[in-house]
Design an enzyme around this catalytic site. Sequence first.
Site, PDB file in Angstrom:
ATOM      1  N   LEU A 136       0.847  -1.181   0.000  1.00 30.65           N
ATOM      2  CA  LEU A 136       0.000   0.000   0.000  1.00 30.65           C
ATOM      3  C   LEU A 136       0.885   1.234   0.000  1.00 30.65           C
ATOM      4  O   LEU A 136       1.909   1.278   0.688  1.00 30.65           O
ATOM      5  CB  LEU A 136      -0.902   0.033   1.245  1.00 30.65           C
ATOM      6  CG  LEU A 136      -1.946  -1.080   1.396  1.00 30.65           C
ATOM      7  CD1 LEU A 136      -2.683  -0.915   2.718  1.00 30.65           C
ATOM      8  CD2 LEU A 136      -2.924  -1.083   0.236  1.00 30.65           C
ATOM      9  N   ASP A 137       0.496   2.252  -0.773  1.00 27.88           N
ATOM     10  CA  ASP A 137       1.222   3.514  -0.756  1.00 27.88           C
ATOM     11  C   ASP A 137       1.160   4.120   0.638  1.00 27.88           C
ATOM     12  O   ASP A 137       0.253   3.824   1.430  1.00 27.88           O
ATOM     13  CB  ASP A 137       0.608   4.500  -1.759  1.00 27.88           C
ATOM     14  CG  ASP A 137       0.740   4.033  -3.194  1.00 27.88           C
ATOM     15  OD1 ASP A 137       1.692   3.288  -3.486  1.00 27.88           O
ATOM     16  OD2 ASP A 137      -0.116   4.413  -4.020  1.00 27.88           O
ATOM     17  N   ARG A 138       2.085   5.025   0.920  1.00 29.32           N
ATOM     18  CA  ARG A 138       2.162   5.648   2.244  1.00 29.32           C
ATOM     19  C   ARG A 138       0.822   6.253   2.675  1.00 29.32           C
ATOM     20  O   ARG A 138       0.370   6.059   3.804  1.00 29.32           O
ATOM     21  CB  ARG A 138       3.232   6.755   2.229  1.00 29.32           C
ATOM     22  CG  ARG A 138       3.407   7.467   3.574  1.00 29.32           C
ATOM     23  CD  ARG A 138       4.294   8.678   3.418  1.00 29.32           C
ATOM     24  NE  ARG A 138       3.661   9.686   2.571  1.00 29.32           N
ATOM     25  CZ  ARG A 138       4.280  10.741   2.063  1.00 29.32           C
ATOM     26  NH1 ARG A 138       5.585  10.915   2.284  1.00 29.32           N
ATOM     27  NH2 ARG A 138       3.628  11.611   1.314  1.00 29.32           N
ATOM     28  N   ARG A 238      -4.888   5.360  -8.782  1.00 34.52           N
ATOM     29  CA  ARG A 238      -4.684   6.807  -8.892  1.00 34.52           C
ATOM     30  C   ARG A 238      -4.483   7.225 -10.344  1.00 34.52           C
ATOM     31  O   ARG A 238      -5.048   8.218 -10.807  1.00 34.52           O
ATOM     32  CB  ARG A 238      -3.490   7.214  -8.023  1.00 34.52           C
ATOM     33  CG  ARG A 238      -3.712   6.914  -6.546  1.00 34.52           C
ATOM     34  CD  ARG A 238      -2.415   6.842  -5.757  1.00 34.52           C
ATOM     35  NE  ARG A 238      -1.744   8.134  -5.700  1.00 34.52           N
ATOM     36  CZ  ARG A 238      -0.532   8.313  -5.157  1.00 34.52           C
ATOM     37  NH1 ARG A 238       0.128   7.261  -4.653  1.00 34.52           N
ATOM     38  NH2 ARG A 238       0.009   9.496  -5.123  1.00 34.52           N
TER      39      ARG A 238
END
Length: 305
Positions: A136-138, A238
């Site tokens: 998962l992205d930050r 995104r």
Amino acid sequence: MIKKQLSYLISPEDAGQTVEQFLRKKGYSHRLVVHLRNTPLGLSIGKETAYTSHMLKPGEILFVTLKEEENSEHIVPTRLPLSIAYEDEDILVVNKAPGMPIHPSQGHFENTLANAVAWYYQSLGESFVYRAINRLDRDTSGLLIIAKHMLSACVLSDQMVKRQIHREYRAIVCGQTPEYGLIDQPIGRAPGSTVLRRIDWEEGEAARTHFWRLSYDEERDLSYIRLSLETGRTHQIRVHMASIGHPLPGDFLYHPDCRWISRQPLHSYRLDFIHPVSGRELSFTAPLPEDMASLVPYIHRSPLG
């Protein structure tokens, strides 16, 4: 340190296979089989070492003893909030907070999920090897699986490659989306950047995203959607949503409009997968974090919920 002991009763259907063939069908990688072969009594039958070339017979019991001396010593244990959705002796499922990187990196040595997990293991007096299965992205929140030993990591990583771990996301995006959409566009690196991604029809990797509109806020012109991925490319949701004119607000890379929220409102809402040892079907959901949930009450909910 012994991390896991398993036993397998050899059925008539399993007989005639070598130990390695049997274990490979159980999800053990060749690398893990070699590790067990090189561990004293890592593989045994009747208290005697079982060679990987041994031909199994009906009624034999194959014992597997996983021992790990390795430890993630470079990860600094840090007392940070850690929301555990599920834990047993094989896996840990956590609900990651937004703003928390999952791995240490330059500028993030002590504030990551890995640091929080290291502290948790230390508090239990257990050795620790950090093995995050999904990424998962930050600034993306939600569910993430951590394998607690080599076998879990091996089987779950194979499930990821075979797309057998089903992930469902929730997001808030700009504009009124269609009720349903499928985005089938390849994603590649943006020229001159190691971080940015873009739609790249020449050199990009295949990427497919399904989405469903759950509700729409006319005043703020925001849609609340659920998403399902067929692939797992970096920044896939995104980039895909931005490519069709519905970017995520607050996304500092692709749409830095922070009127409503200060990070991309993207949440790993549900995970469905097969337990790496028991074979049970598992399903977990995690509620929206506060910053996303605070927007949703303003959105008229559709029957899809």
